[in-house]
Write an enzyme that holds these catalytic residues in place. Sequence first.
Site, PDB file in Angstrom:
ATOM      1  N   ASP A 201       0.695  -1.349  -0.132  1.00 26.35           N
ATOM      2  CA  ASP A 201      -0.077   0.081   0.078  1.00 26.35           C
ATOM      3  C   ASP A 201       0.901   1.387  -0.176  1.00 26.35           C
ATOM      4  O   ASP A 201       1.476   1.492   1.057  1.00 26.35           O
ATOM      5  CB  ASP A 201      -0.925  -0.045   1.380  1.00 26.35           C
ATOM      6  CG  ASP A 201      -1.726   1.070   1.309  1.00 26.35           C
ATOM      7  OD1 ASP A 201      -1.605   2.033   0.622  1.00 26.35           O
ATOM      8  OD2 ASP A 201      -2.497   1.246   2.316  1.00 26.35           O
ATOM      9  N   GLN A 204       0.644   6.269   1.092  1.00 28.26           N
ATOM     10  CA  GLN A 204       1.588   7.479   1.610  1.00 28.26           C
ATOM     11  C   GLN A 204       3.080   7.707   1.508  1.00 28.26           C
ATOM     12  O   GLN A 204       3.636   8.489   1.984  1.00 28.26           O
ATOM     13  CB  GLN A 204       1.341   7.405   3.214  1.00 28.26           C
ATOM     14  CG  GLN A 204       0.045   7.116   3.829  1.00 28.26           C
ATOM     15  CD  GLN A 204      -0.817   8.630   3.681  1.00 28.26           C
ATOM     16  OE1 GLN A 204      -0.097   9.786   3.488  1.00 28.26           O
ATOM     17  NE2 GLN A 204      -1.868   8.529   4.020  1.00 28.26           N
ATOM     18  N   LYS A 227      -3.517  11.856  -3.433  1.00 29.17           N
ATOM     19  CA  LYS A 227      -2.509  12.187  -2.270  1.00 29.17           C
ATOM     20  C   LYS A 227      -1.046  12.470  -3.002  1.00 29.17           C
ATOM     21  O   LYS A 227      -0.195  12.577  -2.113  1.00 29.17           O
ATOM     22  CB  LYS A 227      -2.277  10.816  -1.333  1.00 29.17           C
ATOM     23  CG  LYS A 227      -3.772  10.462  -0.589  1.00 29.17           C
ATOM     24  CD  LYS A 227      -3.460   9.379   0.394  1.00 29.17           C
ATOM     25  CE  LYS A 227      -4.616   8.679   0.853  1.00 29.17           C
ATOM     26  NZ  LYS A 227      -5.363   9.459   1.816  1.00 29.17           N
ATOM     27  N   CYS A 365      -8.810   5.857  10.379  1.00 24.68           N
ATOM     28  CA  CYS A 365      -9.097   4.705   9.662  1.00 24.68           C
ATOM     29  C   CYS A 365      -7.798   3.681   9.935  1.00 24.68           C
ATOM     30  O   CYS A 365      -7.624   2.728   9.089  1.00 24.68           O
ATOM     31  CB  CYS A 365      -8.994   4.672   8.330  1.00 24.68           C
ATOM     32  SG  CYS A 365     -10.215   5.521   7.668  1.00 24.68           S
TER      33      CYS A 365
END
Length: 410
Positions: A201, A204, A227, A365
């Site tokens: 993932d 970020q 993002k 989250c």
Amino acid sequence: MPPTWDRIRDQFPILDQKVNGRPLVYLDNAATTHKPASVIAALDRFYARDNSNVHRGLHALSMRATDAYEGARSRVKTFINAAAPEEIIFTRGTTESINLVAASWGAANLRKGDVILLTEMEHHSNLVPWQLVAQRTGATLRYLPVTGDDGLLDLASLDRVLTPEVKLFAFTHVSNTLGTINPAAELCARARALGVTTVVDAAQSVGHMPLDVQAMGCDFLAFSGHKMASVTGIGVLYGRRALLDAMPPWQGGGGMISSVDFHESRWKPSPERFEAGTPNFGDAVALGASCDFLDGLGRDEIRRHDADLAMEARDRLSELPGIRILGPGGERGGLVSFAFSGVHAHDVVTFADEDGIALRGGHHCNQPLMRRLGLTSTVRASFYVYNERREIDALVDSMRRTIKFFGAGG
Ligand code: 7TS
């Protein structure tokens, strides 16, 4: 205007405003970043000149739109150093990318007795899709622990949890709550040695640092445009071609078939196989423009800039009374989370808003991680290319005011 660090704030029109009578200090970049004028212009140009459905027409506009869409795919391929554009699937974002792997790869490859390995620091987007596929297939979930407030993965436990029953290991590259940068290449290598498929993932990380999927050695990688200085509604699933070619479609519709009969159909290869229906070509063009923007600034420079601000904020906030700072004491990604004893995160964020400062307060989250750390919420300040040192001054001043008002910190 070509991207430069010089007068970078001028390239982000939204920053030029006051909130509650104070200059906007936007520190909620982990939730979504702002868009530079070049990305907004690319979107505007596409809709003003080239808009038409892709892959369908032989007319000029359709060909231009198809070129723009496939050009964006090639641009993303270069941005993350994939081996081929066919390894880049456009999705709505990280969440949809992970759901695609869970639904397609998961359903085809997981069965009872198999284990899906996650970490305790996963965003719900990299957790709930695996719960759903586990329920459907009979596989079970297992977690690599986080060490504590320093927010590192407990690598000493990896041998204990990464056993032969594990079929898939999904983990975040950078934690959206802790700021931890996980050793993705090492984790992928350890998984690969056991034949375990990896999902990273990168929500970020990809907009904040150099990222090379081949050097990382991951099988799948997911991220969101919004993002990384691009627009909402577009994201990417990278997958190694051999894996994608062996995966069934996850949604059916136009554009993904090579032939359709009344009772059965044949699929195109990747990426079309996984892009049923009219794709989001306009926003893909904007994503390509954001890759140009970020590479123009330099990804190493972005990493340094964001991490320096986050570490300075961490160090200065840690001097405040009654504050608990989460995440690594050393190098970290561009964010810092903290909690005050006796003050709810929502009150802190509401106070900061009066000072024109945009923070995020809540569980981000990450509910299981919060429980693991004995918290219900934190305040988070997250940085991007346009943030400046003086905004840390504003943040610290605002936090002092909050502590004084609530009499917190003892
Ligand atoms: N993974 C991580 C690590 C994230 O931080 C987020 C969003 C997602 C997945 C989901 O991305 P999406 O674009 O599909 O929604 N994180 C946050 C956040 O920290 N605050 O708001 C959204």
